[in-house]
Design a protein around this motif. Structure first.
Motif, short mmCIF file in Angstrom:
data_model
loop_
_atom_site.label_atom_id
_atom_site.label_comp_id
_atom_site.label_asym_id
_atom_site.label_seq_id
_atom_site.Cartn_x
_atom_site.Cartn_y
_atom_site.Cartn_z
N GLY A 35 60.17 56.13 -24.10
CA GLY A 35 59.65 57.27 -24.77
C GLY A 35 59.15 58.21 -23.81
O GLY A 35 59.54 58.30 -22.71
N LEU A 36 58.23 59.11 -24.16
CA LEU A 36 57.62 60.15 -23.03
C LEU A 36 55.90 59.83 -23.14
O LEU A 36 55.53 59.83 -24.16
CB LEU A 36 58.00 61.58 -23.79
N THR A 37 55.70 60.09 -22.01
CA THR A 37 54.14 60.12 -21.94
C THR A 37 53.72 61.37 -21.10
O THR A 37 54.49 62.02 -20.32
CB THR A 37 53.79 58.82 -20.66
N THR A 38 52.58 61.90 -21.97
CA THR A 38 52.33 63.26 -21.39
C THR A 38 50.76 63.28 -21.12
O THR A 38 49.76 62.60 -21.60
CB THR A 38 52.20 64.11 -22.84
N PRO A 39 50.26 63.48 -19.73
CA PRO A 39 49.16 63.63 -19.21
C PRO A 39 48.11 64.48 -20.03
O PRO A 39 48.45 65.50 -20.30
CB PRO A 39 49.09 63.85 -17.79
N LEU A 40 46.96 63.82 -20.26
CA LEU A 40 45.80 64.72 -21.15
C LEU A 40 44.58 65.06 -19.94
O LEU A 40 43.97 66.00 -20.38
CB LEU A 40 45.47 63.93 -22.30
N GLY A 41 44.28 64.18 -19.12
CA GLY A 41 43.24 64.52 -18.49
C GLY A 41 43.01 63.10 -17.50
O GLY A 41 43.60 62.11 -17.72
N ASP A 42 42.08 63.32 -16.65
CA ASP A 42 41.15 64.45 -16.19
C ASP A 42 41.85 65.42 -15.46
O ASP A 42 43.08 65.27 -15.23
CB ASP A 42 40.07 63.78 -15.44
N ASN A 43 41.21 66.39 -15.00
CA ASN A 43 41.81 67.46 -14.23
C ASN A 43 42.66 67.09 -12.90
O ASN A 43 43.79 67.44 -12.73
CB ASN A 43 40.68 68.55 -13.86
N ASP A 44 42.02 65.91 -12.28
CA ASP A 44 42.89 65.46 -10.77
C ASP A 44 44.10 64.66 -11.35
O ASP A 44 45.06 65.00 -10.63
CB ASP A 44 41.74 64.51 -10.39
N TRP A 45 44.17 64.25 -12.53
CA TRP A 45 45.53 63.67 -12.97
C TRP A 45 46.41 64.53 -13.45
O TRP A 45 47.55 64.76 -13.20
CB TRP A 45 44.98 62.64 -13.96
N GLU A 46 45.82 65.53 -14.38
CA GLU A 46 46.82 66.29 -15.34
C GLU A 46 47.35 67.64 -14.18
O GLU A 46 48.45 67.78 -14.44
CB GLU A 46 45.66 67.15 -16.27
N GLN A 47 46.73 67.81 -13.21
CA GLN A 47 47.52 68.82 -12.31
C GLN A 47 48.22 68.44 -11.40
O GLN A 47 48.72 69.16 -10.61
CB GLN A 47 45.75 69.63 -11.59
N ASN A 48 48.63 67.08 -11.45
CA ASN A 48 49.36 66.53 -10.28
C ASN A 48 50.73 65.99 -10.88
O ASN A 48 51.55 65.76 -10.32
CB ASN A 48 48.58 65.48 -9.43
N VAL A 49 50.56 65.57 -12.16
CA VAL A 49 51.91 65.03 -13.00
C VAL A 49 52.27 65.73 -14.14
O VAL A 49 51.27 66.45 -14.77
CB VAL A 49 51.59 63.55 -13.22
#
Length: 198
Positions: A35-49
């Motif tokens: 299926g699909l995985t969607t980043p929720l946080g933190d900012n360092d993670w969410e802003q890169n993927v």
């Protein structure tokens, strides 16, 4: 907290114990999901993927509605840096986990499940920045919670699941190393097929 080789061995040991405590007569299963995985946080993670595909394999058993399982999954991430300003980046996440699963038959055809797991979260990044190649891997702690709804037809269950995978990495990087400093929270929407023995 970055996991060491000893930590990884401990995770594998826990996973094997979870699987071994269920007797041979238990209702066993093999599950394939994607299926699909969607980043929720933190900012360092969410802003890169970005949202990316995910595939998973799980094996386990539930003798009396509650049992154990081991799992492996892979996510090839779509990164924000890829293709920008001469940068070519490939990022992958592999998770090896063991945990507890709750499996309840609501009716002859409807099944609800819940699960929780702990294990190793392995992040690998490679690429090319203006002709300079790099590659780095870091192993962190992985946690996961999930709930699912399944429909049983014979010895097959078909259904879907919402899960929240969590990981923590604290590798600051350095010369020739990729910085892995983040705690990630994602939302997985997965669809799967489970082959059961009962």
């Amino acid at each position: 907290m970055t996991a060491t080789l000893g930590d990884m061995r401990a995770f594998v040991y826990v996973a094997l114990v979870c699987a071994a405590v269920t007797p041979a007569r238990a209702d066993s299963f093999v599950e394939v999901a994607g299926g699909l995985t969607t980043p929720l946080g933190d900012n360092d993670w969410e802003q890169n993927v970005e949202s990316s595909p995910k595939v998973a394999l799980r094996v386990g058993a539930f003798p009396n509605e509650i049992g154990g399982y081991i799992s492996a999954d892979w996510t090839p991430y779509d990164t924000d840096a890829d293709g920008s300003f001469g940068v070519d980046v490939s990022a992958h996440r592999f998770r090896l986990m063991g945990g507890v699963i709750f499996h309840h038959m609501v009716s002859n055809t409807l099944v609800v499940t819940g699960r929780g797991a702990i294990g190793a979260d392995i992040a690998h990044t490679s690429g090319d920045v203006f002709g300079v190649e790099f590659s780095d891997t870091d192993t962190g702690l992985g946690l996961e919670l999930g709930v699912g709804l399944w429909f049983k037809a014979g010895k097959v269950e078909i259904g879907g699941e919402l899960a929240i995978p969590i990981s923590t990495h604290d590798e600051p990087g350095g010369m020739g190393e990729v910085p892995y400093e983040y705690t990630s929270y994602d939302l997985d929407l997965l669809f799967g097929v489970r082959f059961v023995s009962y």
